[in-house]
Design an enzyme around this catalytic site. Structure first.
Site, PDB file in Angstrom:
ATOM      1  N   LYS A   1      54.960   8.723  58.556  1.00 32.73           N
ATOM      2  CA  LYS A   1      53.916   7.638  58.759  1.00 32.73           C
ATOM      3  C   LYS A   1      54.850   6.351  58.611  1.00 32.73           C
ATOM      4  O   LYS A   1      55.852   6.210  57.636  1.00 32.73           O
ATOM      5  CB  LYS A   1      52.952   7.621  57.341  1.00 32.73           C
TER       6      LYS A   1
HETATM    7  O1  G3P Z   1      44.297   5.528  54.152  1.00 28.79           O
HETATM    8  C1  G3P Z   1      44.547   4.315  53.829  1.00 28.79           C
HETATM    9  C2  G3P Z   1      44.034   4.356  52.297  1.00 28.79           C
HETATM   10  O2  G3P Z   1      44.921   4.946  51.341  1.00 28.79           O
HETATM   11  C3  G3P Z   1      43.973   2.776  51.770  1.00 28.79           C
HETATM   12  O3  G3P Z   1      42.778   2.858  51.218  1.00 28.79           O
HETATM   13  O4  G3P Z   1      40.895   1.983  49.628  1.00 28.79           O
HETATM   14  O5  G3P Z   1      43.370   1.595  49.427  1.00 28.79           O
HETATM   15  O6  G3P Z   1      42.136   0.347  51.409  1.00 28.79           O
HETATM   16  P1  G3P Z   1      42.280   1.397  50.303  1.00 28.79           P
END
Ligand code: G3P
Length: 221
Positions: A83
C-alpha cells in the site's frame, strides 16, 4: 463487489473470515498501531487466515525507500499487497514495484485525477475514501461513480476499493456505484446481516415447528 475487512486485529479478521464472505484485508499504520502488535507478524498471520490480498502500507516518504520497504513486505507472504500513498514519490514506487510484478494499492484517493494517475502507474487497486470526503461536505460516493465511469471508458483495469466506510448504507451505495471491493470496519459487518423481519420470521418458524413436535406422540422432530 467483494468484502474486505479494514482491520489489523487478528480476532476481528478471524471472526469475519469464519463467515465465509471475506476476500481480503486492508491495514494502515494507524490500524497497526491500534492493534499494538508487531507489524510483520500481524501481516503474516492475517495472510495465513484470509489467503487473499492483504494490504500492508509503507511508511517511507521517498520512492527508493518505499520500493525497498515494498519489496521486503512482498517477501513476507505471497498475499501481501504493497500500500502506497498517492504522492509523486508513491507513484514512482508504484511504477517500479508494478514493473517487478509486486501488486500495489494506492491509498488516500480523493479525486478522479489521482485515480487516473494510479492506473497509469500500474496500480492493482486504488482506494477512494468516502467518509473523509463526507467529513468535509464532499460527495465520496459520487467520486466512486466518477472513477468507475472513467476507468470503464478508458478500459483501465485498476480495481476500485471503496474505503473509509462508516455506515451500512455506504456499502450498498458503493456496490451501486461500481466499486469492485468495499473495505469495511469490523463493527459495520454485524448490521449488514441483521433485519428485524428476519428475526421475527425465524422466531415464528421455530415456534410453529416446536408446536408440531409437541403434538406428535413419538416426539420425533
Ligand atoms: O481504509 C481506510 C480507512 O482505514 C480510513 O477510515 O474512518 O479513518 O476515514 P477512516
Amino acid at each position: 463487489m467483494k468484502f474486505y475487512i479494514d482491520s489489523a486485529i487478528i480476532e476481528e479478521v478471524s471472526d469475519i473470515a469464519s463467515w465465509g464472505i471475506l476476500s481480503g484485508v486492508t491495514t494502515n499504520p494507524s490500524l497497526i498501531a491500534k492493534s499494538g502488535q508487531d507489524f510483520r507478524e500481524t501481516i503474516i498471520k492475517i495472510c495465513d487466515i484470509v489467503k487473499g490480498p492483504v494490504s500492508a502500507e509503507v511508511t517511507a516518504e521517498d520512492a527508493p525507500t518505499m520500493i525497498k520497504q515494498g519489496k521486503e513486505f512482498a517477501n513476507w507472504h505471497e498475499c501481501v499487497i504493497v500500500k502506497l500513498p498517492i504522492t509523486t514519490e508513491g507513484l514512482k514506487a508504484c511504477k517500479a514495484l508494478s514493473h517487478q510484478g509486486i501488486p500495489t494499492n494506492l491509498t488516500l484517493c480523493f479525486s478522479v485525477n489521482q485515480a487516473l494517475l494510479c492506473a497509469r502507474a500500474g496500480a492493482k487497486y486504488v482506494s477512494p475514501f468516502i467518509g473523509r470526503l463526507e467529513d468535509i461536505n464532499e460527495d465520496g460516493l459520487r467520486l466512486i461513480e466518477n472513477i468507475k465511469e472513467v476507468f470503464d471508458k478508458h478500459n483501465l483495469k485498476t480495481e476500485i476499493i471503496a474505503a473509509s466506510i462508516r455506515t451500512p448504507q455506504h456499502i450498498t451505495a458503493s456496490a451501486k456505484a461500481g466499486a469492485h471491493i468495499a473495505t469495511i470496519p469490523y463493527k459495520i459487518f454485524a448490521p449488514l446481516v441483521k433485519h428485524p423481519l428476519t428475526d421475527t420470521g425465524l422466531e415464528k418458524f421455530l415456534q410453529d415447528w416446536k408446536s408440531v413436535c409437541i403434538e406428535k406422540t413419538d416426539n420425533k422432530c
